[in-house]
Design an enzyme around this catalytic site. Structure first.
Site, PDB file in Angstrom:
ATOM      1  N   GLU A  82      -8.688  37.845  43.887  1.00 46.11           N
ATOM      2  CA  GLU A  82      -7.704  38.780  44.458  1.00 46.11           C
ATOM      3  C   GLU A  82      -7.960  40.206  43.990  1.00 46.11           C
ATOM      4  O   GLU A  82      -7.832  41.163  44.755  1.00 46.11           O
ATOM      5  CB  GLU A  82      -6.273  38.366  44.076  1.00 46.11           C
ATOM      6  CG  GLU A  82      -5.854  36.973  44.533  1.00 46.11           C
ATOM      7  CD  GLU A  82      -5.625  36.867  46.035  1.00 46.11           C
ATOM      8  OE1 GLU A  82      -5.625  37.909  46.729  1.00 46.11           O
ATOM      9  OE2 GLU A  82      -5.434  35.730  46.520  1.00 46.11           O
ATOM     10  N   ASP A 223     -12.160  29.583  53.329  1.00 48.93           N
ATOM     11  CA  ASP A 223     -12.207  30.555  54.424  1.00 48.93           C
ATOM     12  C   ASP A 223     -13.130  31.748  54.229  1.00 48.93           C
ATOM     13  O   ASP A 223     -14.114  31.931  54.944  1.00 48.93           O
ATOM     14  CB  ASP A 223     -10.784  31.033  54.768  1.00 48.93           C
ATOM     15  CG  ASP A 223      -9.978  31.460  53.529  1.00 48.93           C
ATOM     16  OD1 ASP A 223     -10.548  31.406  52.428  1.00 48.93           O
ATOM     17  OD2 ASP A 223      -8.820  31.838  53.696  1.00 48.93           O
ATOM     18  N   GLU A 337      -4.159  36.779  59.815  1.00 43.94           N
ATOM     19  CA  GLU A 337      -5.391  36.203  60.373  1.00 43.94           C
ATOM     20  C   GLU A 337      -5.418  36.124  61.896  1.00 43.94           C
ATOM     21  O   GLU A 337      -6.420  36.452  62.525  1.00 43.94           O
ATOM     22  CB  GLU A 337      -5.666  34.818  59.773  1.00 43.94           C
ATOM     23  CG  GLU A 337      -6.304  34.847  58.394  1.00 43.94           C
ATOM     24  CD  GLU A 337      -5.315  35.180  57.289  1.00 43.94           C
ATOM     25  OE1 GLU A 337      -4.105  35.276  57.576  1.00 43.94           O
ATOM     26  OE2 GLU A 337      -5.751  35.381  56.141  1.00 43.94           O
ATOM     27  N   THR A 440     -12.307  41.035  53.393  1.00 44.11           N
ATOM     28  CA  THR A 440     -11.342  40.023  53.825  1.00 44.11           C
ATOM     29  C   THR A 440      -9.892  40.484  53.624  1.00 44.11           C
ATOM     30  O   THR A 440      -8.958  39.813  54.018  1.00 44.11           O
ATOM     31  CB  THR A 440     -11.616  38.688  53.122  1.00 44.11           C
ATOM     32  OG1 THR A 440     -10.836  37.675  53.740  1.00 44.11           O
ATOM     33  CG2 THR A 440     -11.319  38.772  51.645  1.00 44.11           C
TER      34      THR A 440
END
Lengths: 540, 548
Positions: A82, A223, A337, A440
C-alpha cells in the site's frame, strides 16, 4: 462531469477540514484516523486528481504542505504494497506533473526534484522487506526499524508483484538501479513458482516459496500482479514481461473462464474452488483492452455491469450461480475498478453503454453514500448501510476515472498531438505527450520521462533508423486507408497506451506523427457493431 | 488489516418520494406491494413501475413514465413501487436483477413485462396494445390494410349476433395478450372479424376459426382438430408459423447476442429509419415493405401480388400503377434493346442549399463506326462510367443554373475516346419526392448488390448506383425492378431484411459509415459478416464496393 467535480470537492474539503493530517476521513463521525501509516495518505493520493480536475493552485499549495509536513522517519508498521502504490506512486506522479501544474522546477527535472526525493525516501524505507532468500518481499515493514522480528512471511501475490511500475520509474529517474532490480527479482520469483498448469495462488511464504493459499484467480491477492506485468511491459517496452502475462492469460482463459466470468480454481488441479466474482476483479476488462482484446473485455464488462445494476455497487464477493452477495462480503467501499475498465473501454470503443455505467455510478454514489462530511463506504449492499470510512482510493481513483470517462479532452488522454519540450542537462526531452501509464492506484506516470532521464547518445542513431522504417511503412499503410473510404467515424480511437505499445522502442517520434497513421485501417464488423450491449461470438 | 473504525455505522437513509406528489403516477415509495395489489382492483389496465431510488435507469425512465401517464391516466392506472427498500413488502417478496421493471395487467391477466426501449412513445404504444390487443376489422378494405402490413397478422372470425359472446372469443382475446407477453416487440398483430362476408375474403366460414396470414407462403388456418383451442396454443402456433419479411431489431442495451445471431444467418440489409410507433401511417415503411414483398415474391404467389398492389396504392397516390405493366413489356424486349450506359448523379450541393434536388442522368453513348463489335454488346464497364463521371464533374458548374422542371441535355466529349460522347440530362426534383427517392434507392440497390455478391457478371452494366425519378421510364429502371422480383426464390443465398429505429440506434449506422450529424436519419447498408463486406447506400452518390 460537473457533478463528479462537485463530488470531489465535497469529499476533499471535508477531509481537509475534519481529518487532515490523518490518513483518512471518517465521514460519519467527521474526524480522521491513520490507516496505512501516518502520512496524510488521502492528501497524497488525491494530489494528481486535483490537477486532472484543473485545480492548479490547490495542487501547488498541497505540494508545499507535503514537502514540509510529511516525514517517513517514523516508528510505524506499514504495508509495503500500500505504501508503494499510494505514497510512492502518488509522489512520483505529482513530481512528473509538477511542471504542468506551473510549479517552479529545478534544473535537473524530471530527473530530480523534491517530490522525487520524497518518493525515493519512502521507497528506500521499503527495501528491507525485499531481503529474503527468494527475493519476494515481506508484506509489512517498520519504516524506522525494517522488518520486525517475528513478522509473518506470508505475503499475497499482488504484494510481491506490484512494484515494477513505481520502482522502475524511480530507478530510471534517479539512476539508482536497486529499485528496478528488486522489483524484477520478485516478479521472476513468482514466475518461477507458478504451477505446472501455469497458475499462481494468492498467498505465498516468502522464505520457503511454498504456496499458502492455492486459490488461483484474477481478483483479490493476485489482481495487480497481472496488471503490472502488462503495464510494466508497456512502460519499459519489455517483451519478457509481456510474454509472461500472455502465458498467464492463456492459463486463466483455459481454467478460470466460464461464460465470460472468471472463477477461482485450485492452482495445481484447475478445479473450480469458488464460483464468485469479486469487486476487485473488475479491473480485468480494462487490462484486456490494454492488450487489444477489446471484444472479450466488453463481454466480461457487461457481465459485471449486471451486478452493478442489481445492487447499485459491486459487492466484494458475488456468488455467480446464486446471483447474490456472499455472506460477510456484502460491502462496497466505493472501489474504482469497474469505472476504470469503463474508462479504458470507452477510449477504445466509444460505446454509450460505458457512459451509462458512469451515470449509474454517479447516481448511486450520490444517492447512497453521500453524507454531510463526505462519502461513506457502503457496509452492506443489500440494505445500503454505511460504514465510517472513506478510503483514500475514492479520491485517487474512483473520482479520477469517473471524471476522465466524462472528459474526453483531458490532457491525460493526449494522443501525442501536444507535447512539451524540456531542456535538461541530459539533453532535450519531449514530455507529456500522452501515453500515460496509471499505476494501480491511478497515479499517472509519463513514460517519456523515464526515457528522458536515461537517454544516451547512441540511441539517437537508433531513433533515426526507426524513423526511416516508420515512414516506409507509412506508404503502404496509406494505400490500405484509401481502400476503406470514410471509415473515420467507426474507426477505433486508439488508447494512448496502445499507441505507445505499438511504437515499440521510440516514444519521441511516435508522438509527433499524426494520429490517423497510427490507427488501424478498419475494424471487423464484429467489433464495429459491438456497442449498446451487443456482443459477438468468436468464429472459432 | 485495519478495523479500528468498524464500530460506527449508519443505516441507509429512509425512502422518500420518487415521483412528485402532483404526478399522475401513484408513488408507493415504501414498497407497499399489498396496497399496490389492492389498487389493481380499481382499474382495468394497470401499469406497475418497480424502481430503485439509486438506479440511473430508473431515474431516466421516470420522466418517460410520467409522460405516458399524463396521456393515458384516464384509462390506465400508473403505480410506481420502490422495490429496493429492504423494509418494504415489495423487496421482501420480489427479487429483481435489474431496475426498473415494468409490469402490465389487463384485468386479471398478467403480469405482462415490458422489455422494450425506455422511451415514452414505445411504452405508450405497448400500453395501448395491452389495452386493445385485438383490432376490430369492420370492412374489406380494412382487412386488406391489416393483411398487407409487413408484420404477421392473425385474424379470428367470430359472429357476435348469435350470442353475446361467441364461444372461443375470450380464448382468442387472451391469446392476443399472451403473445404480448412472449413477444415484447408485439410483432404479431391480432385482428377480429365479425362480418361473414369479410371473413369469406380469407376463406373463413365458421365462427371461431383463426387465420394466420403469410405473404410468401400459403396462409394457414388454425388446426382445431389437432391442437386444443387454448390461448397458449394459438399464440405458440402463430409464433412458430409466422413469417418474418422484415424484422425490427431493438437491442435492449444489456449483453445480448441479437446481432450476432441475426447477422450470422447470412448477408443482411440493415435499414435505419426514424420511427414513431404512435404514428398512424408510415409511408417509408410501406415502401420498404413493398421492396421486401417484391424481393420475396415468387411468380406463383398471387397473394403477394395483391398485397403489393395494395401497398402501392395506399402508400403513394402519385404512384402510377401502370408501371408494373410497363415493367413486363420492357423486360420482354430486354434482349433486343440497346442500352447506353447510364448513371444518375445527384448534385450534392443542391441538396443542402435548397429544397430542390438536382438529378442528372449521365450516359455514355458510343458512336457507330470504327469498332462495331463494341456497340452490339450491351457492355459498359466500370472504368468508362468513371471516366464519364470525372469529366462530368469537371463541367458541373454548367449545370448550376438549372432549376427548372425541364430536362436539359448536353453532350460532351470523352477525354479518352473520340468515338464516344457523354450525355448529361439534368432536372430538378422537388424535395417532396425526396423520401420517395430514398426508398427507390433501396429498390435499385438491392438487386445490384445481390447480383454482385453472387458474382453474376452478365449484369455488370448495372453495377453503378442509380437514383431514379419515378417518371423517367428508362429501360434499365424497369430491368432493375423486374430483377428484384422473386429474387429470393431464384437464388439460394437469401438476404435478410432488418429495420432499426434510427432515433434509438443511430450509433450502429455510424459504425457502418453514416455521418453523425445528418438531419435526415435514414440509412441502409448490407452487411455480410462472413465475407467481411458491406455495401452502403449513401444520401448522395452511392458508394458500393467491398471496403475490407
Amino acid at each position: 462531469r460537473e457533478r463528479v467535480r462537485a463530488m470531489f470537492y465535497h469529499a476533499y474539503e471535508h477531509y481537509l477540514e475534519s481529518a487532515f493530517p490523518y490518513d483518512e476521513l471518517r465521514p460519519l463521525t467527521c474526524d480522521g484516523q491513520d490507516t496505512w501509516g501516518s502520512f496524510s495518505l488521502t492528501l497524497i493520493d488525491a494530489l494528481d486528481t486535483l490537477l486532472i480536475l484543473g485545480n492548479v493552485s490547490e495542487f501547488q499549495r498541497v505540494v508545499n504542505v507535503l514537502q514540509e509536513g510529511v516525514d517517513f522517519d517514523i516508528d510505524v508498521n506499514a504495508s509495503v504494497f500500500e505504501t508503494n502504490i499510494r505514497v510512492v506512486g502518488g509522489l512520483l506522479s505529482a513530481h512528473l506533473l509538477s511542471r504542468k501544474a506551473g510549479l517552479e522546477v529545478e534544473a535537473g527535472w524530471p530527473c530530480s526534484g523534491p517530490l522525487l526525493r520524497m518518493a525515493e525516501e519512502a521507497a528506500r524505507k521499503l527495501l528491507p522487506a525485499f531481503h529474503t532468500p527468494t527475493g519476494m518481499p515481506y508484506g509489512t515493514v517498520n519504516l524506522l526499524h525494517g522488518v520486525n522480528p517475528g513478522e509473518t512471511p506470508v505475503t499475497c501475490t499482488a504484494g510481491i508483484g506490484t512494484f515494477i511500475v513505481e520502482f522502475a520509474t524511480l530507478s530510471h529517474l534517479t539512476g539508482d538501479p536497486v529499485f528496478e532490480d528488486v522489483a524484477r527479482k520478485a516478479l521472476k520469483a513468482l514466475w518461477k513458482n507458478r504451477s505446472d498448469i501455469g497458475l499462481v495462488g494468492n498467498h505465498i511464504d516468502v522464505l520457503t516459496a511454498k504456496w499458502v493459499a492455492q486459490d488461483a484467480g484474477i481478483g483479490a491477492g493476485v489482481d495487480s500482479y497481472f496488471e503490472y506485468l502488462v503495464k510494466g511491459a508497456i512502460l519499459l517496452q519489455d517483451k519478457e514481461l509481456m510474454s509472461m502475462f500472455l502465458e498467464y492469460n492463456k492459463a486463466i482463459k483455459n481454467y478460470t473462464k466460464f461464460d465470460d466470468w472468471y472463477l477461482w480454481v485450485q492452482m495445481y488441479k484447475g478445479t473450480v474452488s469458488m464460483p464468485v466474482f469479486q469487486s476487485l476483479e473488475a479491473y480485468w476488462p480494462g487490462l484486456q483492452s490494454l492488450i487489444g482484446d477489446v471484444d472479450n473485455a466488453m463481454r466480461t464488462f457487461l457481465n459485471y455491469y449486471t451486478v452493478w445494476k442489481q445492487f447499485g455497487g459491486l459487492p466484494e464477493f458475488y456468488n455467480i450461480p446464486q446471483g447474490y452477495t456472499v455472506d460477510k462480503r456484502e460491502g462496497y467501499p466505493l472501489r474504482p475498478e469497474l469505472i476504470e475498465s469503463a474508462m479504458y473501454l470507452y477510449r477504445a470503443t466509444r460505446d454509450p453503454t460505458l457512459l451509462e455505467l458512469g451515470r449509474d455510478a454517479v447516481e448511486s454514489i450520490e444517492k447512497i453514500s453521500k453524507v454531510d462530511c463526505g462519502f461513506a463506504t457502503i457496509k452492506d449492499l443489500r440494505d445500503h448501510r454505511l460504514d465510517n470510512r472513506m478510503e483514500s482510493f475514492f479520491l485517487a481513483e474512483t473520482i479520477k476515472y469517473l471524471y476522465l470517462l466524462f472528459d474526453p479532452d483531458n490532457f491525460i488522454h493526449n494522443d501525442g498531438s501536444d507535447f512539451d519540450v524540456v531542456v535538461t542537462p541530459y539533453g532535450e526531452c519531449v514530455l507529456s505527450a500522452g501515453g500515460y501509464i496509471f499505476n494501480t492506484e491511478a497515479h499517472p506516470i509519463d513514460p517519456a520521462a523515464l526515457h528522458c532521464c536515461r537517454k544516451r547518445r547512441e540511441e539517437q542513431w537508433e531513433v533515426e533508423d526507426l524513423m526511416r522504417e516508420f515512414y516506409s511503412q507509412k506508404k503502404t499503410k496509406k494505400f490500405t486507408l484509401k481502400r476503406a473510404p470514410d471509415r473515420g467515424e467507426g474507426e477505433i480511437i486508439k488508447d494512448p497506451k496502445d499507441v505507445s505499445s505499438e511504437k515499440a522502442g521510440e516514444k519521441r517520434n511516435s508522438k509527433k506523427s499524426s494520429h490517423s497513421l497510427l490507427s488501424c485501417p478498419s475494424q471487423s464488423f464484429n467489433s464495429k457493431l459491438a456497442v449498446l450491449g451487443q456482443v459477438f461470438l468468436d468464429n472459432t | 488489516s485495519c478495523s479500528r473504525a468498524k464500530d460506527v455505522t449508519m443505516p441507509a437513509k429512509l425512502p422518500v418520494n420518487f415521483f412528485s406528489t402532483r404526478s399522475p403516477v401513484i408513488d408507493l415509495f415504501r414498497g407497499q406491494l399489498d396496497y399496490a395489489d389492492q389498487l389493481r382492483q380499481d382499474s382495468e389496465i394497470v401499469l406497475y413501475f418497480f424502481y430503485a431510488p439509486w438506479c440511473g435507469q430508473s431515474i431516466a425512465a421516470r420522466e418517460e413514465i410520467e409522460h405516458v401517464a399524463s396521456r393515458l391516466s384516464d384509462q390506465v392506472l400508473f403505480v410506481a413501487v420502490n422495490c429496493w427498500w429492504n423494509q418494504g413488502k415489495c423487496r421482501k417478496q420480489k427479487h429483481f436483477f435489474y431496475f426498473p421493471v415494468i409490469h402490465l395487467y389487463h384485468r386479471s391477466f398478467g403480469p405482462i413485462e415490458y422489455k422494450g426501449p425506455m422511451s415514452a412513445v414505445y411504452i405508450e404504444k405497448f400500453v395501448r396494445r395491452v389495452m386493445t390487443p385485438l383490432l376490430y376489422i369492420s370492412s374489406r378494405s380494412k382487412l386488406l390494410d391489416f393483411l398487407s402490413n409487413y408484420e404477421p397478422g392473425v385474424v379470428g372470425f367470430f359472429e357476435f349476433n348469435a350470442s353475446p359472446q361467441p364461444p372461443g372469443y375470450l380464448t382468442f382475446f387472451t391469446s392476443a395478450l399472451h403473445s404480448l407477453k412472449k413477444d415484447y416487440l408485439g410483432t404479431i398483430r391480432f385482428g377480429v372479424v365479425t362480418d361473414k362476408r369479410v371473413a369469406e375474403e380469407i376463406s373463413l366460414v365458421h365462427s371461431g376459426s383463426v387465420y394466420l396470414h403469410r405473404h410468401a407462403n400459403t396462409s394457414l388456418i388454425y388446426p382445431k382438430d389437432i391442437m386444443n383451442f387454448t390461448a397458449e396454443n394459438i399464440c405458440k402456433w402463430a409464433l412458430e408459423n409466422r413469417e418474418m419479411l422484415i424484422r425490427w431489431l431493438r437491442p435492449h442495451g444489456g449483453k445480448s447476442l441479437l446481432l450476432n445471431n441475426e447477422l450470422k444467418k447470412g448477408p443482411a440489409l440493415l435499414i435505419f429509419i426514424p420511427y414513431n410507433p404512435l404514428a398512424e401511417i408510415h409511408p417509408l415503411l410501406d415502401e420498404i415493405t413493398k421492396v421486401a414483398l417484391e424481393y420475396h415474391k415468387c411468380n406463383k404467389s398471387q397473394a403477394a401480388e395483391a398485397d403489393l398492389q395494395h401497398v402501392g396504392d395506399s402508400g403513394s397516390p402519385a404512384f402510377d400503377s401502370s408501371v408494373t405493366d410497363a415493367h413486363l413489356e420492357f423486360s420482354e424486349t430486354f434482349p433486343i434493346a440497346k442500352y447506353p450506359c447510364c448513371n444518375t448523379v445527384v448534385l450534392p450541393q443542391w441538396h443542402s442549399i435548397s429544397r430542390t434536388h438536382n438529378v442528372c442522368e449521365l450516359c455514355v453513348n458510343q458512336t457507330l463506326g470504327v469498332k462495331p463489335n463494341k456497340v452490339h454488346v450491351p457492355h459498359c464497364n466500370f472504368l468508362e462510367i468513371e471516366a464519364a463521371l470525372d469529366s462530368f464533374y469537371l463541367q458541373e458548374h454548367t449545370f448550376f443554373q438549372v432549376i427548372s422542371n425541364t430536362i436539359e441535355c448536353s453532350n460532351f466529349l470523352s477525354f479518352y475516346s473520340p468515338f464516344s460522347y457523354y450525355t448529361a440530362c439534368c432536372r430538378t426534383v422537388n424535395r417532396h419526392f425526396l423520401s420517395f427517392i430514398s426508398s427507390e434507392k433501396t429498390i435499385f440497390q438491392t438487386p445490384r448488390v445481390a447480383f454482385s455478391s453472387h458474382g453474376k457478371k452478365d449484369n455488370t452494366q448495372f453495377s453503378i448506383p442509380h437514383i431514379e425519378d419515378r417518371n423517367c421510364f428508362i429501360p434499365d429502371l424497369n430491368i432493375s425492378s423486374t430483377n428484384i422480383t422473386g429474387l429470393s426464390c431464384r437464388t439460394n443465398k437469401t438476404l435478410n431484411l432488418y429495420l432499426l429505429d434510427s432515433n434509438l440506434f443511430w450509433i450502429y449506422a455510424e459504425r457502418l459509415g453514416a455521418s453523425r450529424s445528418t438531419h435526415l436519419k435514414e440509412f441502409a447498408a448490407i452487411v455480410d459478416l462472413k465475407e467481411e463486406v458491406h455495401y452502403v447506400l449513401d444520401q448522395n452518390q452511392s458508394l458500393v464496393g467491398p471496403t475490407l
